[in-house]
Scaffold this motif. Structure first.
Motif, PDB file in Angstrom:
ATOM      1  N   GLU A 173       2.638   5.340 -11.244  1.00 50.28           N
ATOM      2  CA  GLU A 173       1.629   4.127 -10.646  1.00 50.28           C
ATOM      3  C   GLU A 173       1.612   3.638 -12.217  1.00 50.28           C
ATOM      4  OE1 GLU A 173      -0.982   7.872 -11.116  1.00 50.28           O
ATOM      5  OE2 GLU A 173       1.088   7.477 -10.684  1.00 50.28           O
ATOM      6  N   SER A 218       0.850  -1.213   0.205  1.00 45.16           N
ATOM      7  CA  SER A 218      -0.160  -0.158   0.393  1.00 45.16           C
ATOM      8  C   SER A 218       0.842   1.071   0.180  1.00 45.16           C
ATOM      9  CB  SER A 218      -0.757   0.212   1.488  1.00 45.16           C
ATOM     10  OG  SER A 218      -1.691   1.415   1.342  1.00 45.16           O
ATOM     11  N   ARG A 268       2.751   1.408  -3.615  1.00 42.29           N
ATOM     12  CA  ARG A 268       1.425   1.664  -4.703  1.00 42.29           C
ATOM     13  C   ARG A 268       1.312   3.841  -4.042  1.00 42.29           C
ATOM     14  NH1 ARG A 268      -1.166  -2.943  -4.029  1.00 42.29           N
ATOM     15  NH2 ARG A 268      -2.379  -2.536  -2.406  1.00 42.29           N
ATOM     16  N   ALA A 269       1.140   4.565  -3.079  1.00 38.01           N
ATOM     17  CA  ALA A 269       0.710   5.312  -2.699  1.00 38.01           C
ATOM     18  C   ALA A 269       2.652   6.275  -3.454  1.00 38.01           C
ATOM     19  CB  ALA A 269       0.557   6.062  -0.948  1.00 38.01           C
ATOM     20  N   ASN A 270       3.816   5.431  -3.059  1.00 41.59           N
ATOM     21  CA  ASN A 270       5.049   6.751  -3.770  1.00 41.59           C
ATOM     22  C   ASN A 270       5.246   6.411  -4.758  1.00 41.59           C
ATOM     23  OD1 ASN A 270       6.206   6.878  -0.888  1.00 41.59           O
ATOM     24  ND2 ASN A 270       6.704   4.949  -0.911  1.00 41.59           N
ATOM     25  N   ALA A 271       4.627   5.425  -5.736  1.00 39.67           N
ATOM     26  CA  ALA A 271       4.195   5.229  -7.399  1.00 39.67           C
ATOM     27  C   ALA A 271       3.095   6.629  -7.982  1.00 39.67           C
ATOM     28  CB  ALA A 271       3.620   3.636  -7.931  1.00 39.67           C
ATOM     29  N   HIS A 272       2.603   6.776  -6.859  1.00 38.70           N
ATOM     30  CA  HIS A 272       1.650   7.530  -7.346  1.00 38.70           C
ATOM     31  C   HIS A 272       1.634   8.990  -6.932  1.00 38.70           C
ATOM     32  CE1 HIS A 272      -3.056   9.878  -7.720  1.00 38.70           C
ATOM     33  NE2 HIS A 272      -2.727  10.071  -6.735  1.00 38.70           N
ATOM     34  N   ALA A 273       2.470   9.380  -6.060  1.00 36.43           N
ATOM     35  CA  ALA A 273       3.265  10.502  -5.304  1.00 36.43           C
ATOM     36  C   ALA A 273       4.526  10.165  -6.325  1.00 36.43           C
ATOM     37  CB  ALA A 273       3.867  10.814  -4.506  1.00 36.43           C
ATOM     38  N   HIS A 274       4.825  10.184  -7.379  1.00 36.47           N
ATOM     39  CA  HIS A 274       5.959  10.721  -8.021  1.00 36.47           C
ATOM     40  C   HIS A 274       5.216   9.969  -9.647  1.00 36.47           C
ATOM     41  CE1 HIS A 274       9.268  10.929  -5.158  1.00 36.47           C
ATOM     42  NE2 HIS A 274       8.551   9.887  -4.522  1.00 36.47           N
ATOM     43  N   ARG A 275       3.696   9.791  -9.927  1.00 41.80           N
ATOM     44  CA  ARG A 275       3.642   9.891 -11.033  1.00 41.80           C
ATOM     45  C   ARG A 275       4.142   8.896 -11.488  1.00 41.80           C
ATOM     46  NH1 ARG A 275       3.449  16.055 -12.825  1.00 41.80           N
ATOM     47  NH2 ARG A 275       1.625  17.161 -11.389  1.00 41.80           N
ATOM     48  N   ARG A 292       3.944  -1.562 -10.615  1.00 41.39           N
ATOM     49  CA  ARG A 292       2.103  -2.672 -10.061  1.00 41.39           C
ATOM     50  C   ARG A 292       2.976  -2.965  -8.878  1.00 41.39           C
ATOM     51  NH1 ARG A 292       1.810  -7.801 -12.012  1.00 41.39           N
ATOM     52  NH2 ARG A 292       2.832  -8.650 -13.470  1.00 41.39           N
TER      53      ARG A 292
END
Length: 289
Positions: free
Chosen positions: A169, A157, A160-167, A173
């Protein structure tokens, strides 16, 4: 000063620093600035330039509470909820190890191994934790994609949040899996930073590691090599021909891990040292034929 009266940033910094010095915390000056900055919403530059700035009572109380936890050994990254790695900011929790500068050696090795910045490389990160290795690599290779595997739902989790924060995502996966389980490949490169502390050495670790970082991410078994053996038992299956694994290793373990790689029919290509001169990274490749 222990009451809730308003104080200046300078006074609060001195108070927090004294608390950390008394507890023999490493880098008390830096940690006090990070704690007061987080509580008061001020940058280090602002605190240095305007030490007379008042801090409201609630923010001061929050800073004191963080300082007490730091004095008890809680890692500063867990208290602030973030840690910089490869010039990127990563969310961290007690479910993952704190990213360390030593591990940037793996990114350097991976970028050297896959130098074409535009190629559609496929990479995997075993025991991804915060996702720092996978995401740092993807940030440097814009057409690469990757999979981060971890046995912890909480760690995934956060990754995934880190992937989203750095665009990132769309290119990264997560898979809840133990090591290579559920990973099909083929991958051009696999990162692995498994637990490598010999079990009997864990009680002697610094308290902020021993008492706060997840035990299952530290314990490498009697000789510290149990997880390397487990990974290498199946690793060749998921590597593409000519692909490579980039292992992080503990101090004094590089040659042993290199021998394990050779025993799995991988060719050791290089052993890299970290900034402290410790052999920290083993790169081994799968033959193309």
């Amino acid at each position: 000063m222990n009451d809730l009266a308003s104080v200046t940033i300078g006074d609060l910094l001195a108070e927090i620093r004294a608390t950390l010095v008394q507890a023999s915390v490493d880098n008390p000056r830096l940690d006090s600035r990070l704690i007061v900055g987080a509580a008061a919403g001020a940058s280090i530059e602002q605190m240095i330039a305007r030490p007379e700035t008042p801090v409201d009572a609630i923010s001061a109380a929050f800073a004191r509470a963080l300082a007490e936890r730091r004095a008890d050994g809680a890692p500063i990254a867990y208290l602030l909820g973030s840690k910089e790695f490869w010039s990127l900011d990563f969310r961290v929790t007690g479910a993952t190890l704190v990213p360390r500068p030593d591990s940037e050696t793996l990114i350097e090795a991976a970028l050297a191994r896959l130098p074409d910045w535009s190629a559609p490389w496929r990479v995997a990160d075993l025991g991804t934790g915060s996702g720092c290795l996978l995401l740092a690599f993807l940030s440097e290779r814009p057409n690469a994609t990757g999979v981060g595997g971890d046995a912890s739902f909480e760690a995934l989790s956060g990754a995934r949040a880190n992937a989203h924060a750095h665009r990132l995502e769309a290119r990264a996966r997560g898979v809840c899996a133990g090591w290579t389980t559920a990973l099909g490949g083929p991958f051009d490169l696999v990162f692995a930073n498994p637990p490598y502390i010999p079990s009997e050495d864990i009680p002697a670790l610094a308290r902020e590691v021993r008492d706060y970082e997840p035990y299952e991410a530290l314990d490498g078994g009697p000789d510290g090599l149990d997880h390397y053996r487990a990974i290498l038992a199946d690793l060749p299956r998921i590597l593409a021909p000519g692909g490579a694994v980039v292992f992080e290793v503990g101090q004094g373990q590089a040659l042993d891990v290199a021998d394990l790689c050779e025993g799995a029919d991988l060719t050791v290509e290089t052993i890299r040292r970290d900034l402290a001169g410790v052999s920290r990274c083993v790169v081994a490749g799968k033959p193309r034929g």
